[in-house]
Design a protein around this motif. Sequence first.
Motif, PDB file in Angstrom:
ATOM      1  N   THR A 176     -10.911 -47.093  -9.663  1.00 24.95           N
ATOM      2  CA  THR A 176      -9.783 -46.572 -10.420  1.00 24.95           C
ATOM      3  C   THR A 176      -9.678 -45.064 -10.228  1.00 24.95           C
ATOM      4  OG1 THR A 176      -9.981 -48.318 -12.084  1.00 24.95           O
ATOM      5  CG2 THR A 176      -8.750 -46.341 -12.706  1.00 24.95           C
ATOM      6  N   GLU A 177      -8.463 -44.592  -9.910  1.00 29.30           N
ATOM      7  CA  GLU A 177      -8.243 -43.172  -9.660  1.00 29.30           C
ATOM      8  C   GLU A 177      -7.155 -42.622 -10.576  1.00 29.30           C
ATOM      9  OE1 GLU A 177      -7.501 -42.036  -5.642  1.00 29.30           O
ATOM     10  OE2 GLU A 177      -9.025 -43.373  -4.804  1.00 29.30           O
ATOM     11  N   LEU A 178      -7.346 -41.383 -10.990  1.00 26.35           N
ATOM     12  CA  LEU A 178      -6.343 -40.625 -11.734  1.00 26.35           C
ATOM     13  C   LEU A 178      -6.048 -39.349 -10.961  1.00 26.35           C
ATOM     14  CD1 LEU A 178      -4.604 -39.811 -14.218  1.00 26.35           C
ATOM     15  CD2 LEU A 178      -6.701 -38.826 -15.196  1.00 26.35           C
ATOM     16  N   LYS A 179      -4.761 -39.091 -10.701  1.00 24.75           N
ATOM     17  CA  LYS A 179      -4.342 -37.870 -10.027  1.00 24.75           C
ATOM     18  C   LYS A 179      -3.302 -37.160 -10.885  1.00 24.75           C
ATOM     19  CE  LYS A 179      -5.058 -39.520  -5.272  1.00 24.75           C
ATOM     20  NZ  LYS A 179      -4.425 -39.685  -3.934  1.00 24.75           N
ATOM     21  N   VAL A 180      -3.401 -35.828 -10.934  1.00 22.84           N
ATOM     22  CA  VAL A 180      -2.453 -35.015 -11.700  1.00 22.84           C
ATOM     23  C   VAL A 180      -2.047 -33.826 -10.843  1.00 22.84           C
ATOM     24  CG1 VAL A 180      -2.069 -33.645 -13.766  1.00 22.84           C
ATOM     25  CG2 VAL A 180      -3.491 -35.696 -13.898  1.00 22.84           C
ATOM     26  N   GLY A 181      -0.744 -33.632 -10.681  1.00 23.68           N
ATOM     27  CA  GLY A 181      -0.255 -32.508  -9.894  1.00 23.68           C
ATOM     28  C   GLY A 181       0.987 -32.885  -9.114  1.00 23.68           C
ATOM     29  N   ASN A 182       1.075 -32.408  -7.879  1.00 19.11           N
ATOM     30  CA  ASN A 182       2.201 -32.711  -6.995  1.00 19.11           C
ATOM     31  C   ASN A 182       1.856 -33.956  -6.187  1.00 19.11           C
ATOM     32  OD1 ASN A 182       1.987 -29.258  -6.559  1.00 19.11           O
ATOM     33  ND2 ASN A 182       3.600 -30.206  -7.745  1.00 19.11           N
ATOM     34  N   LEU A 183       2.565 -35.038  -6.439  1.00 23.51           N
ATOM     35  CA  LEU A 183       2.185 -36.345  -5.917  1.00 23.51           C
ATOM     36  C   LEU A 183       3.354 -37.022  -5.215  1.00 23.51           C
ATOM     37  CD1 LEU A 183       0.290 -37.556  -9.112  1.00 23.51           C
ATOM     38  CD2 LEU A 183      -0.711 -36.484  -7.084  1.00 23.51           C
ATOM     39  N   GLN A 184       3.024 -38.097  -4.490  1.00 24.43           N
ATOM     40  CA  GLN A 184       4.028 -38.899  -3.805  1.00 24.43           C
ATOM     41  C   GLN A 184       3.869 -40.365  -4.219  1.00 24.43           C
ATOM     42  OE1 GLN A 184       3.051 -37.692   0.269  1.00 24.43           O
ATOM     43  NE2 GLN A 184       4.897 -36.436   0.324  1.00 24.43           N
ATOM     44  N   PRO A 185       4.342 -40.717  -5.412  1.00 18.83           N
ATOM     45  CA  PRO A 185       4.229 -42.101  -5.883  1.00 18.83           C
ATOM     46  C   PRO A 185       5.045 -43.037  -5.005  1.00 18.83           C
ATOM     47  CG  PRO A 185       5.694 -40.838  -7.296  1.00 18.83           C
ATOM     48  CD  PRO A 185       5.064 -39.862  -6.365  1.00 18.83           C
ATOM     49  N   TYR A 196      13.669 -37.020   6.289  1.00 20.33           N
ATOM     50  CA  TYR A 196      14.148 -35.897   7.093  1.00 20.33           C
ATOM     51  C   TYR A 196      12.967 -35.059   7.575  1.00 20.33           C
ATOM     52  CZ  TYR A 196      18.573 -37.412   5.131  1.00 20.33           C
ATOM     53  OH  TYR A 196      19.660 -38.173   4.756  1.00 20.33           O
ATOM     54  N   LEU A 197      13.062 -33.759   7.446  1.00 21.36           N
ATOM     55  CA  LEU A 197      12.000 -32.903   7.963  1.00 21.36           C
ATOM     56  C   LEU A 197      10.713 -33.009   7.144  1.00 21.36           C
ATOM     57  CD1 LEU A 197      13.502 -29.477   9.112  1.00 21.36           C
ATOM     58  CD2 LEU A 197      12.094 -31.049  10.436  1.00 21.36           C
ATOM     59  N   MET A 198      10.823 -32.777   5.840  1.00 19.08           N
ATOM     60  CA  MET A 198       9.631 -32.755   4.999  1.00 19.08           C
ATOM     61  C   MET A 198       9.819 -33.677   3.802  1.00 19.08           C
ATOM     62  SD  MET A 198       8.281 -28.811   5.277  1.00 19.08           S
ATOM     63  CE  MET A 198       9.559 -28.025   4.301  1.00 19.08           C
ATOM     64  N   PRO A 199       8.750 -34.266   3.309  1.00 18.90           N
ATOM     65  CA  PRO A 199       8.871 -35.274   2.252  1.00 18.90           C
ATOM     66  C   PRO A 199       9.063 -34.663   0.873  1.00 18.90           C
ATOM     67  CG  PRO A 199       6.574 -34.950   2.804  1.00 18.90           C
ATOM     68  CD  PRO A 199       7.360 -34.115   3.774  1.00 18.90           C
ATOM     69  N   GLN A 200       9.510 -35.515  -0.052  1.00 13.51           N
ATOM     70  CA  GLN A 200       9.633 -35.143  -1.451  1.00 13.51           C
ATOM     71  C   GLN A 200       8.270 -35.205  -2.140  1.00 13.51           C
ATOM     72  OE1 GLN A 200      12.335 -38.173  -2.803  1.00 13.51           O
ATOM     73  NE2 GLN A 200      14.159 -37.128  -2.044  1.00 13.51           N
ATOM     74  N   HIS A 201       8.139 -34.444  -3.229  1.00 15.69           N
ATOM     75  CA  HIS A 201       6.971 -34.513  -4.100  1.00 15.69           C
ATOM     76  C   HIS A 201       7.452 -34.558  -5.548  1.00 15.69           C
ATOM     77  CE1 HIS A 201       5.198 -32.794  -0.428  1.00 15.69           C
ATOM     78  NE2 HIS A 201       4.077 -33.328  -0.834  1.00 15.69           N
ATOM     79  N   PHE A 202       6.628 -35.143  -6.409  1.00 18.39           N
ATOM     80  CA  PHE A 202       6.958 -35.209  -7.824  1.00 18.39           C
ATOM     81  C   PHE A 202       5.775 -34.702  -8.630  1.00 18.39           C
ATOM     82  CE2 PHE A 202       9.749 -38.212  -5.787  1.00 18.39           C
ATOM     83  CZ  PHE A 202      10.960 -37.982  -6.423  1.00 18.39           C
ATOM     84  N   THR A 203       6.048 -34.047  -9.756  1.00 20.18           N
ATOM     85  CA  THR A 203       5.014 -33.437 -10.580  1.00 20.18           C
ATOM     86  C   THR A 203       4.743 -34.305 -11.801  1.00 20.18           C
ATOM     87  OG1 THR A 203       5.704 -31.228  -9.878  1.00 20.18           O
ATOM     88  CG2 THR A 203       4.339 -31.378 -11.853  1.00 20.18           C
ATOM     89  N   GLY A 204       3.478 -34.701 -11.943  1.00 19.77           N
ATOM     90  CA  GLY A 204       3.104 -35.556 -13.059  1.00 19.77           C
ATOM     91  C   GLY A 204       1.724 -36.128 -12.854  1.00 19.77           C
TER      92      GLY A 204
END
Length: 489
Positions: A176-185, A196-204
């Motif tokens: 089981t892993e927990l990650k917090v920060g800029n992620l790519q769910p 496109y050129l660079m991927p999206q990131h989401f904060t949470g």
Amino acid sequence: MQIKTCSAMALAISVATLQLANAADEVAVEQLARGLADSSQGQSKGFIEDSQLNLLNRNVAINRNFKNNNNAAANAADGFNDGVNTNQGAINEWGHAAMLTYTSGFTQGTVGFGVDAFANGAVRLTGGAGTGGTGGVGGVNVFPGSNHCDDLTGSCQGEDAYGLAGGAVKLRVSETELKVGNLQPNSPVFGYSDLYLMPQHFTGGLVTSNEISGLALQGGHFTSGNAENSTNQDGNLGTTYGQTAFQRADFVGADYSFSDTLSGGLHASKYQDVWQQYYADLYHSLPLGEETALNTSIAYYKTDDSGDATAGEINTDAYSVALALVAGAHSFTFAHQRVNGDTPFDYLGVETGDGKFNPAGSIWLANSSQFADFNAPGEKSYKLQYDLDVASFGLPGLSFMVRYVRGSGADGRAADAEGAYAFYNELEDGQEWERDIQVAYVLQNGPAKDLSFTLRQATYRGNDAMNATNSGADNDEFRLITSYPLDIL
């Protein structure tokens, strides 16, 4: 005497029971310890020892030639479809990006700690005023916008260069892993896009668990993100078609492999004061011979407005069913997709600036294609697709795909006239089609091993009603994508 005998027996039973309980506890502890030792965390070699450092170079050129944007432009003037201008006949953008990604291992012990980090940068090679996607027809939006705009078309060229850096902290117990920060769910109800050129990131924050064999669990809470053409990690979350902002999203999901040939999943999300969305899928593979199989995939979404319903009334069902016959190097796919409801099937978007939202990767319906999603209210669509793996003919790394999708019956006249989808009130008997062709090649050996080239061509046509609302103007689009991954550590 009888009483003493019974007391002695009771005492003996109590002692035996206690001994058995202690023995069971010892066995349970031993099994738990053995399980932890065999888990991913138990096998950790260390923070540095399991680290990876990768560099991805990506070059993307996009040309979109507009054939008939008069209807889309007319509706843009009324606020139905932003960013469309009849004076701009094409979008032409070309850029190069270098993306450095560091993934640490986990510290040893019952609880392991680690960090992930990335640093991305891109330069614009072309896409001047008059042909830039940012603010232009259809808004390809490869680069962040600038103030260098063309007076005639209103199109603004992208920035000469831009970059973004971020990271996340993580901990792991067993599987089981927990990650917090800029992620790519990566979820059918909340997922990032990398088109496109660079991927999206989401904060949470994101939790994933694989404690039970065959069962993958995940759950997340996110409050902001950045689009592929944005360096603002605090960009608002929103919806792609309704262009409605919201403050936070929560989601959970489970995917289970029942056997080697059958798997399925259940997912749910809540976008604050916009909607509750549910998703279910099922995948099955039926062997028909040594190199032949019939693969079936079913996807279903249910979306209802919730909370303050800031996007208006929503009550939409969307589903797709795809049958793929695989015969050696060949694959033939037939798919049917349908949207039932007065609003489109909408999904996650992330802000690019000025209250505009770019699509994310939360549409897992079969007919979502290079340009169109075939997701208008009431729309039903059909797809025919052919895939070829040329490795069987002596050219490993080479692949080919062609597909044709046709949609009809789109009708949004009953959409909430006070909601975010009111512009669909003008849509009646919407029809559209798209043809996509893709050729891809990956070098198999030599000093440039894993260097890949992908050429994509899409032709989209819609009738006046569809051009004016859901998908935008008729166009022919080419994309040439070159990628070269390099493992540094």
